[in-house]
Design an enzyme around this catalytic site. Structure first.
Site, mmCIF file in Angstrom:
data_model
loop_
_atom_site.group_PDB
_atom_site.id
_atom_site.type_symbol
_atom_site.label_atom_id
_atom_site.label_comp_id
_atom_site.label_asym_id
_atom_site.label_seq_id
_atom_site.Cartn_x
_atom_site.Cartn_y
_atom_site.Cartn_z
ATOM 1 N N GLN A 7 0.828 -1.193 0.000
ATOM 2 C CA GLN A 7 0.000 0.000 0.000
ATOM 3 C C GLN A 7 0.869 1.253 0.000
ATOM 4 O O GLN A 7 0.361 2.354 -0.120
ATOM 5 C CB GLN A 7 -0.904 0.010 1.243
ATOM 6 C CG GLN A 7 -1.830 -1.194 1.305
ATOM 7 C CD GLN A 7 -2.640 -1.289 2.578
ATOM 8 O OE1 GLN A 7 -2.811 -2.368 3.120
ATOM 9 N NE2 GLN A 7 -3.160 -0.172 3.073
ATOM 10 N N ARG A 62 -8.178 -1.304 8.400
ATOM 11 C CA ARG A 62 -9.199 -0.336 8.006
ATOM 12 C C ARG A 62 -9.328 0.727 9.083
ATOM 13 O O ARG A 62 -10.404 1.008 9.606
ATOM 14 C CB ARG A 62 -10.534 -1.033 7.777
ATOM 15 C CG ARG A 62 -11.340 -0.305 6.711
ATOM 16 C CD ARG A 62 -12.486 -1.052 6.169
ATOM 17 N NE ARG A 62 -13.077 -0.213 5.135
ATOM 18 C CZ ARG A 62 -13.637 -0.654 4.037
ATOM 19 N NH1 ARG A 62 -13.693 -1.930 3.796
ATOM 20 N NH2 ARG A 62 -14.142 0.180 3.158
ATOM 21 N N CYS A 63 -8.208 1.359 9.376
ATOM 22 C CA CYS A 63 -8.115 2.100 10.632
ATOM 23 C C CYS A 63 -6.932 3.048 10.553
ATOM 24 O O CYS A 63 -5.959 2.764 9.874
ATOM 25 C CB CYS A 63 -7.892 1.072 11.746
ATOM 26 S SG CYS A 63 -7.289 1.697 13.299
ATOM 27 N N GLU A 85 -12.533 4.272 6.246
ATOM 28 C CA GLU A 85 -12.569 3.404 7.408
ATOM 29 C C GLU A 85 -13.671 3.751 8.406
ATOM 30 O O GLU A 85 -13.862 3.010 9.366
ATOM 31 C CB GLU A 85 -11.223 3.463 8.118
ATOM 32 C CG GLU A 85 -10.947 4.813 8.735
ATOM 33 C CD GLU A 85 -9.480 5.016 9.086
ATOM 34 O OE1 GLU A 85 -8.644 4.651 8.250
ATOM 35 O OE2 GLU A 85 -9.205 5.534 10.159
#
Ligand code: FES
Ligand code: FES
Lengths: 182, 793
Positions: free
Chosen positions: B222, B369-370, B739
């Site tokens: 990512q 997701r944070c 998120e």
């Protein structure tokens, strides 16, 4: 000859039992010499270079590898290539010709039924099997038919809509066709 | 002539269909495992079956002897090149291949590189490792116990299993608030270990070319630029000779931020063999060794006044990071942004004590997701708020409303030091309550209760900090958390845009073009977006923590404005008038006094290459690096209604209402897709996702049969609503969104179940709220903890 491994190490050749198989892939007769333990998914991906079929688990859970074998959805990570000998296999690449789109492909784009796209080929193949059998499924029927396919991105709601969109289009419904940018 | 119609050109606010879909729906995506290079070899990893053991010996002779095996790597091979250990993105070190001992089940012990993956796997099984088992630690209680075995005996100065102790806030002030409180509400919670599990596992193809000395690595990452820096440091290669290419990524969710041993081993293998080496992780490898998430314990307390005002908050957290602290953390914040908890509430006093410990479990604590622990922060917050409202006997919605930061209070400094800048919290709550039919549901619930049916409603409201930097406070490995965009307008008015972010499904190829369309009036379809190649993309920090739109998206707007500024000069030249007399409307400059006389942005582009004013540099290209002045603060209100079956403990979601305020929406369709994806993970967290371990450190959850992910069948339907409060400092008023639902959602589900079982006296059931836990709670009237007791840090 299309074979999975272009080059075999000297010495390996005698030790590895191989078998020749012939599979109809997306309407084309293709043959390969394979090890009996080779997974169908790997034959399709590495051997036939059809990389639209993905693998996400190798344990029949995620469904990313779903293809149609004789029209039925099969998780190709858990089927040996030799089991497909003499059978008809359809992958995502076989859904439509290069310049066309299948209604499901359009539907997934139109309804935002994909994000990373990794589950998408498997989702569409499982959906195709459903629509072939049941051209106008309910939401519950779609959810049930896709319950062997995991998606981590979309939350499924738009996938359900995508399948409904396709069903309606295939039924000659008044769905606006998706604009295809390229 | 008039301005172009923004909707027609696919500008801001258009639910433009996604460009990237054209390849994905045809099965023509280009994921790492789809890439085949000439002469490519395949790598497999042998992992430790034991959670804690000394390695007595490794015998690789049988593996070496197998036909088709090209190389076997062990810790010893790595150590000879100073590569047995690598730095993590959290200022720790991690073993690449184990040398001295293994510290968790699944740890990388050896690698085989062979002609095909089947041979490599066979050869891994032929490696014989002699282990001497050591006592295993699987939770913080054991880890901090007197005389606990030292897990990280490799580290000098490490005499216990504590990684950090960290503290923030005003202790004395908070103590006073608690002394003055009418009521103190306490709760202990565990946010269990979970795994992001994108459907694509991790993988790499390292391709070292001896002739050019160039190393190209295709990687599921990512953050390609951070990886390039890390590889330069670890492999001691010159950075210009390293090219990281992040092709299509099959989902990330934080799992693809860290540097994994497999990446490093494949790189070394390629250097040694001078051939491309591909490593594709299998699912079990992914689940048992790569960045897990959460695993944090809380002791929380709220000091309350009888009228419902919160006077103070105390949080004491203990995080289980496994054997190596290997998530990515901004260097200033040890437990990430845990102290962003309660940011939407106006609370005068707050104090947080945080401890992190090693255990014999897989390493990490990644932001799934944070944004750096906000998921835990907001879950703890909303569970504490729910319990406090019940303790006060107050209505859940009313209790939140009383404590919200009011619309006219912005900018608002939280007691833990964050600056929130915008929001309409009360309005979002109203929209949610209205949508769910709050009052009617409360009546229905009462009626149902009379017939023995258990209905419940759960609310979760939160604002969270998305889009790190600013660079004053946020860095990773010392690299400041800005981002970048480079825009090249070709002569024909078509454009190429590159950013330092990297989409993994977020749709950047579509939305970035929309921002350019909005700023310049160039149709979105004329803008090609490319990301993920460090040789071509400008330096950026990558995509995670919902930072793409807040940071890289802002850079796209800023670079477009730089282009517009130059185009204006060209327009003045073409119109033969001074720059001050020129006006801009979308896609076109015109003479203020003669609106009919104008030139389009495309005409300026031609002129930039063919007819520029004297003394002007030719071309219409630029790059912008954007260092945000603050985080962005989206707000969300999630409301869930459930029915619990008292006979079985099974709970069904009746309704799931989401109200998200993420500021201006670039592409509403994509925003809604992000929200629904997040809600599903919230549901999954509350309901099933759970990576647990037995006493021997065996990972129970090493495949998708044991680690359950939600399917289309059980995932509920979602009802989405929106409120728009533009971000005051973002160039296009946008805030992060990716998120929010996964962060704020879990508490809504759990609160709903707690509400349903409230009559039995139960205050807490730890996630996942499995039917057997609910059943047990209903039978005993006792809380059900999913965790061993944890000593206060
Ligand atoms: S790869 Fe076949 S089901 Fe997951
Ligand atoms: S779109 Fe990413 S997994 Fe389904």
């Amino acid at each position: 000859m299309t074979s999975l491994f272009q080059e075999i190490t000297p010495g390996a050749a005698q030790e590895i039992p191989v078998r020749e198989i012939t599979v109809m892939v997306n309407g084309e007769r293709r043959s390969a010499v394979v090890e009996p333990r080779l997974a169908l998914a790997h034959l399709l991906r590495q051997g036939f270079k059809l990389t639209g079929t993905h693998t996400g688990c190798d344990t029949s859970n995620c469904g990313a590898c779903t293809v149609l074998v004789d029209g039925r959805p099969v998780k190709s990570c858990t089927m040996f290539a030799v089991q497909a000998d003499g059978h008809d296999v359809m992958t995502v690449e076989g859904l439509a010709g290069p310049s066309e789109l299948h209604a499901l492909q359009e539907g997934f784009k139109e309804e935002h039924g994909l994000q990373c796209g990794f589950c998408t080929p498997g989702m569409m193949m499982a959906s195709k099997a459903l629509l072939d059998e049941n051209p106008s499924p309910t939401e519950d029927e779609i959810r049930w038919a896709l319950s062997g396919n995991l998606c981590r991105c979309t939350g499924y709601q738009n996938i359900v809509k995508a399948v409904m969109w396709a069903a309606s289009k295939l039924d000659g419904g008044d769905t606006e066709p998706a604009e295809v940018d390229s | 002539m008039t301005a172009v119609d923004e909707v027609k050109i696919g500008g801001m606010g258009a639910s433009r269909r996604r460009v990237e879909d054209n390849r994905f729906i045809r099965g023509k995506g280009n994921y790492v495992d789809d890439i085949v290079l000439p002469g490519m070899l395949h790598m497999e990893i042998l992992r430790s079956p034991l959670a804690h053991a000394r390695i007595r010996s490794i015998d690789t002779s049988k593996a070496w002897a197998m036909p088709g095996v090209r190389l076997v790597l062990t810790g010893e091979t790595m150590a000879a090149r100073n590569l047995a250990w690598m730095p993590t993105l959290s200022y720790d070190t991690q073993a690449v291949l184990a040398t001295d001992k293994v510290r968790f089940q699944g740890q990388e012990v050896a690698c085989v590189i062979a002609d095909d993956p089947y041979i490599a796997k066979d050869a891994c099984e032929a490696i014989v490792v002699d282990y001497e088992p050591l006592p295993v630690i699987v939770n913080p209680t054991q880890s901090m116990a007197e005389g606990a075995p030292l897990i990280r005996d490799d580290k000098e100065n490490q005499s216990d299993n504590v990684i950090y102790d960290w503290e923030v806030g005003d202790k004395a002030g908070t103590d006073r608030a608690f002394a003055e409180a009418d009521l103190v509400s306490k709760i202990e919670l565990h946010y269990p270990r979970s795994h992001p599990s994108p459907i694509e596992c991790c993988g790499s193809i390292a391709d070292f070319n001896r002739a050019t000395s160039k190393l190209t690595v295709y990687l599921t990452t990512q953050a390609p630029h951070i990886i390039r820096a890390a590889v330069a440091l670890v492999a001691e290669l010159p950075e210009q000779m390293i090219r990281i290419i992040s092709p299509d990524i099959g989902g990330g969710f934080g799992n693809k931020v860290p540097v994994y041993p497999g990446y490093v081993a494949s790189i070394l293998a390629s250097i040694l063999l001078e051939r491309p080496v591909k490593w594709i992780e299998d699912r079990t490898g992914n689940l048992i060794s790569t960045g897990f998430a959460r695993d944090v314990y809380l002791q929380g307390e709220l000091a309350l006044r009888r009228d419902g005002r919160i006077l103070g908050v105390r949080m004491n957290t203990t995080a289980d990071h496994g054997a190596f602290f290997s998530d990515a953390q901004p260097s200033k914040f040890k437990i990430g942004l845990m102290h962003s908890a309660f940011s939407c509430y106006d609370i005068p006093n707050a104090h947080l004590v945080a401890r992190g410990v090693y255990t014999n479990k897989a390493p990490g604590g990644v932001a799934y997701r944070c944004s750096f622990r906000v998921t835990e922060a907001m879950f703890f917050q909303e569970r504490m708020v729910h319990a406090a409202a019940d303790d006060l006997g107050m209505d859940q919605a009313e209790f939140r409303r009383v404590n919200f930061v009011r619309d006219d209070d912005f900018p608002h400094r939280t007691s833990w030091g964050f600056l929130t800048d915008s929001g309409q919290y009360g309005k979002c709550l109203d929209v949610g309550l209205e949508a769910v039919g709050y009052q009617d549901f409360l009546k229905e619930k009462e009626e149902a209760a009379k017939r023995g049916r258990l209905l419940g409603i759960g609310i979760s409201t939160m604002t969270e900090p998305l889009g790190a930097g600013n660079s004053r406070e946020y860095d990773i490995l010392g690299i400041k958390m800005f981002d970048s965009a480079e825009l090249k307008i070709h002569m024909t008015g078509k454009a190429l845009l590159r950013t330092g972010a990297k989409s993994q499904g977020q749709g950047h190829e579509t939305t970035w073009a929309q921002i350019v369309a909005h700023e310049l009036g160039i149709p979105a379809e004329d803008v090609l977006v490319e990301e993920g190649d460090t040789d071509t993309a400008p330096f950026g920090m990558g995509t995670y923590a919902s930072r793409s739109t807040p940071v890289a998206g802002a850079a796209v707007a800023m670079v477009s404005r730089k282009i517009r500024a130059k185009a204006r000069k060209i327009a003045a030249h073409l119109l033969e008038i001074s720059e001050e007399d020129i006006e801009w409307e979308l896609g076109r400059f015109y003479v203020r006094s003669q609106p009919d006389r104008g030139v389009t942005i495309q005409e300026c582009a031609v002129a930039a290459y063919s007819n520029m004013p004297d003394g002007m540099e030719p071309g219409l290209e630029n790059v912008a690096y954007y260092d945000p002045p603050n985080l962005t603060w989206p707000f969300a209100c999630y409301i869930v209604t459930v029915e619990v079956d008292p006979q079985t403990g099974v709970w069904d979601v009746l309704r799931m209402v989401a109200v998200d305020d993420c500021g201006v929406r670039i592409n509403p369709m994509i925003v809604e897709g992000q929200i629904m994806g997040g809600l599903t993970e919230a549901y999954a967290m509350a309901n099933m996702q759970f990576i647990t371990f037995d006493d021997e450190g065996n990972c129970i959850g090493s495949n998708f049969t044991d680690y359950l992910l939600p399917t289309a069948w059980e995932t509920p339907g979602f009802e989405l609503h929106e409120v728009v409060t533009p971000c005051p400092h973002h160039p296009i008023g946008a805030k992060g969104i990716g998120e929010c639902a996964a962060v704020g959602g879990p508490a809504a589900f759990v609160n709903a179940v707690m509400d349903a079982v409230k009559g039995s006296g139960v205050r807490n059931i730890d996630m996942p709220v499995l039917p057997d836990r609910v059943y047990e709670a209903l039978q005993t009237g006792q809380d059900v903890s999913g965790a061993p007791p944890v000593r206060m840090a």
